[in-house]
Design a protein around this motif. Structure first.
Motif, short mmCIF file in Angstrom:
data_model
loop_
_atom_site.label_atom_id
_atom_site.label_comp_id
_atom_site.label_asym_id
_atom_site.label_seq_id
_atom_site.Cartn_x
_atom_site.Cartn_y
_atom_site.Cartn_z
N CYS A 178 -42.34 -2.79 -53.33
CA CYS A 178 -42.96 -2.71 -51.99
C CYS A 178 -42.01 -2.22 -50.91
O CYS A 178 -42.42 -2.04 -49.77
CB CYS A 178 -43.55 -4.07 -51.60
SG CYS A 178 -42.29 -5.30 -51.21
N ASP A 179 -40.72 -2.04 -51.25
CA ASP A 179 -39.76 -1.51 -50.28
C ASP A 179 -39.35 -2.48 -49.17
O ASP A 179 -38.58 -2.12 -48.30
CB ASP A 179 -40.28 -0.22 -49.63
CG ASP A 179 -39.63 1.00 -50.27
OD1 ASP A 179 -38.67 0.81 -51.05
OD2 ASP A 179 -40.08 2.13 -49.99
N GLN A 180 -39.89 -3.70 -49.17
CA GLN A 180 -39.43 -4.69 -48.19
C GLN A 180 -38.01 -5.14 -48.57
O GLN A 180 -37.65 -5.10 -49.74
CB GLN A 180 -40.34 -5.92 -48.21
CG GLN A 180 -41.79 -5.65 -47.88
CD GLN A 180 -41.99 -5.35 -46.40
OE1 GLN A 180 -41.44 -6.03 -45.54
NE2 GLN A 180 -42.76 -4.30 -46.13
N LEU A 181 -37.24 -5.59 -47.59
CA LEU A 181 -35.91 -6.09 -47.88
C LEU A 181 -35.99 -7.28 -48.82
O LEU A 181 -36.86 -8.14 -48.67
CB LEU A 181 -35.21 -6.54 -46.59
CG LEU A 181 -34.56 -5.44 -45.74
CD1 LEU A 181 -33.76 -6.08 -44.62
CD2 LEU A 181 -33.65 -4.57 -46.59
N LEU A 182 -35.10 -7.33 -49.79
CA LEU A 182 -35.10 -8.45 -50.75
C LEU A 182 -34.38 -9.65 -50.14
O LEU A 182 -33.24 -9.55 -49.70
CB LEU A 182 -34.38 -8.03 -52.04
CG LEU A 182 -35.13 -7.13 -53.00
CD1 LEU A 182 -34.18 -6.73 -54.14
CD2 LEU A 182 -36.35 -7.82 -53.56
N GLU A 183 -35.07 -10.80 -50.13
CA GLU A 183 -34.44 -12.02 -49.63
C GLU A 183 -33.49 -12.60 -50.66
O GLU A 183 -32.50 -13.24 -50.34
CB GLU A 183 -35.52 -13.04 -49.31
CG GLU A 183 -35.70 -13.32 -47.83
CD GLU A 183 -36.86 -14.26 -47.62
OE1 GLU A 183 -36.66 -15.47 -47.77
OE2 GLU A 183 -37.98 -13.76 -47.36
N HIS A 184 -33.84 -12.43 -51.94
CA HIS A 184 -33.02 -13.00 -53.03
C HIS A 184 -32.66 -11.90 -54.02
O HIS A 184 -33.20 -11.87 -55.12
CB HIS A 184 -33.80 -14.10 -53.76
CG HIS A 184 -34.37 -15.13 -52.85
ND1 HIS A 184 -33.61 -16.10 -52.26
CD2 HIS A 184 -35.64 -15.34 -52.44
CE1 HIS A 184 -34.37 -16.87 -51.50
NE2 HIS A 184 -35.62 -16.44 -51.59
N PRO A 185 -31.75 -11.01 -53.62
CA PRO A 185 -31.43 -9.87 -54.50
C PRO A 185 -30.95 -10.29 -55.89
O PRO A 185 -31.15 -9.55 -56.85
CB PRO A 185 -30.33 -9.12 -53.75
CG PRO A 185 -30.24 -9.72 -52.40
CD PRO A 185 -30.97 -11.01 -52.38
N THR A 186 -30.35 -11.49 -56.01
CA THR A 186 -29.84 -11.87 -57.34
C THR A 186 -30.97 -12.19 -58.30
O THR A 186 -30.75 -12.30 -59.50
CB THR A 186 -28.90 -13.09 -57.28
OG1 THR A 186 -29.62 -14.20 -56.74
CG2 THR A 186 -27.68 -12.81 -56.43
N ARG A 187 -32.20 -12.37 -57.80
CA ARG A 187 -33.32 -12.65 -58.71
C ARG A 187 -33.90 -11.38 -59.32
O ARG A 187 -34.86 -11.44 -60.07
CB ARG A 187 -34.43 -13.38 -57.95
CG ARG A 187 -34.08 -14.82 -57.67
CD ARG A 187 -35.31 -15.56 -57.18
NE ARG A 187 -34.92 -16.71 -56.39
CZ ARG A 187 -35.70 -17.30 -55.49
NH1 ARG A 187 -36.92 -16.82 -55.27
NH2 ARG A 187 -35.27 -18.34 -54.84
N GLY A 188 -33.36 -10.25 -58.95
CA GLY A 188 -33.85 -9.01 -59.55
C GLY A 188 -34.38 -8.08 -58.49
O GLY A 188 -34.55 -8.46 -57.32
N PRO A 189 -34.66 -6.82 -58.88
CA PRO A 189 -35.00 -5.78 -57.91
C PRO A 189 -36.44 -5.80 -57.39
O PRO A 189 -36.81 -4.91 -56.64
CB PRO A 189 -34.70 -4.48 -58.66
CG PRO A 189 -34.78 -4.83 -60.09
CD PRO A 189 -34.48 -6.30 -60.23
N VAL A 190 -37.25 -6.79 -57.80
CA VAL A 190 -38.62 -6.87 -57.28
C VAL A 190 -38.80 -8.23 -56.61
O VAL A 190 -38.37 -9.26 -57.14
CB VAL A 190 -39.65 -6.65 -58.41
CG1 VAL A 190 -41.06 -7.03 -57.96
CG2 VAL A 190 -39.63 -5.20 -58.87
N CYS A 191 -39.44 -8.25 -55.42
CA CYS A 191 -39.54 -9.49 -54.65
C CYS A 191 -40.57 -10.45 -55.26
O CYS A 191 -41.45 -10.05 -56.00
CB CYS A 191 -39.88 -9.19 -53.19
SG CYS A 191 -41.60 -8.70 -52.91
N ASP A 192 -40.44 -11.73 -54.89
CA ASP A 192 -41.33 -12.76 -55.42
C ASP A 192 -42.80 -12.46 -55.08
O ASP A 192 -43.69 -12.69 -55.88
CB ASP A 192 -40.95 -14.13 -54.84
CG ASP A 192 -39.57 -14.56 -55.30
OD1 ASP A 192 -39.01 -13.90 -56.20
OD2 ASP A 192 -39.04 -15.56 -54.76
#
Ligand SMILES: [Zn+2]
Ligand SMILES: [Zn+2]
Length: 254
Positions: free
Chosen positions: A33-47
């Protein structure tokens, strides 16, 4: 771009700290979705993107997994879509995580065209979960192969990446014997014609007599590829041939 993967095994506190630093310094954005990742260590796709992936709505065709009009499931003993009732099919049962749109489509694209191969693991986990009935009792998974020239170009086969995360032995039973022209935009009948004879058996494929096999691919469009693969496996003596794909292009119930 899979630096996130190396950090995903860290402990909770460390990850929180690393997340905070990474999101400020590198400002990585979600591959879907191109939104900034809040938890980048969880992987390249947001929750939120993962949570937005909905399953196909039942009732589903027992065979191909297409959604059926609600009345059909109660009026026919075996719930089959019109296409499956017409044609003798080689796939005994097919399932997918969900329809090929939204975040699921974006994730499949990120793997395939941007080389974000670390996404195969969480996507594979979702396939295991939503495709549990298809995987249950199967002896192995068989990835749909790419033509060698395509494989060289891309550097990997996304179907094989996904197959590797399904907790069953992976058998490279098939090979492409003929390059097929791009199928996009062709009607289903034409796709089926083009696909016939596109696949052959490998040496490993000769060991599957009587085995229940699950074919694995990223997307099922008309089912022509899976059918062509299943035909080869059935001719080689495989028992049941099932299919599990990440996504499915849904033909609307008629
Ligand atoms: Zn997202
Ligand atoms: Zn069907």
């Amino acid at each position: 771009m899979d630096w996130t993967e190396r950090l995903t095994s860290g402990d909770g506190r460390l990850r929180t700290a690393v997340d905070a630093v990474l999101s400020v310094v590198l400002a990585p954005s979600c591959a879907a979705c191109d939104q900034l990742l809040e938890h980048p260590t969880r992987g390249p796709v947001c929750d939120a993107c993962w949570a937005s992936i909905r399953p196909l709505t039942p009732p589903l065709c027992d065979q191909c997994g297409d959604p059926l009009p609600a009345w059909r499931a109660i009026s026919v003993p075996l719930a089959l879509c019109p296409r499956c009732r017409r044609a003798g099919r080689f796939i005994d049962r097919a399932r997918a995580i969900g329809p090929y749109d939204g975040a699921l489509r974006a994730i499949v694209h990120a793997i395939k065209y941007e080389g974000r191969r670390s996404l195969a693991r969480p996507l594979g986990a979702l396939m295991r979960h939503r495709g549990a009935d298809v995987l249950h009792g199967a002896g192995c998974v068989v990835p749909v192969p790419l033509h060698p020239s395509r494989r060289r170009e891309r550097g990997f086969n996304q179907a094989a990446d996904l197959a590797g995360h399904l907790d069953l032995p992976v058998v490279a039973a098939l090979r492409r014997v003929r390059a097929t022209p791009t199928q996009t935009g062709l009607p289903a009948a034409q796709r089926h014609r083009n696909m016939r004879e596109a696949f052959g058996l490998t040496r490993a494929g000769r060991t599957l007599r009587g085995v229940t096999v699950v074919l694995v691919d990223d997307v099922s469009t008309t089912g022509a590829t899976l059918e062509a693969c299943a035909r080869v496996l059935k001719e080689a003596g495989a028992g049941e041939v099932r299919a599990l794909t990440a996504a499915r292009v849904v033909s609307l119930p008629r």
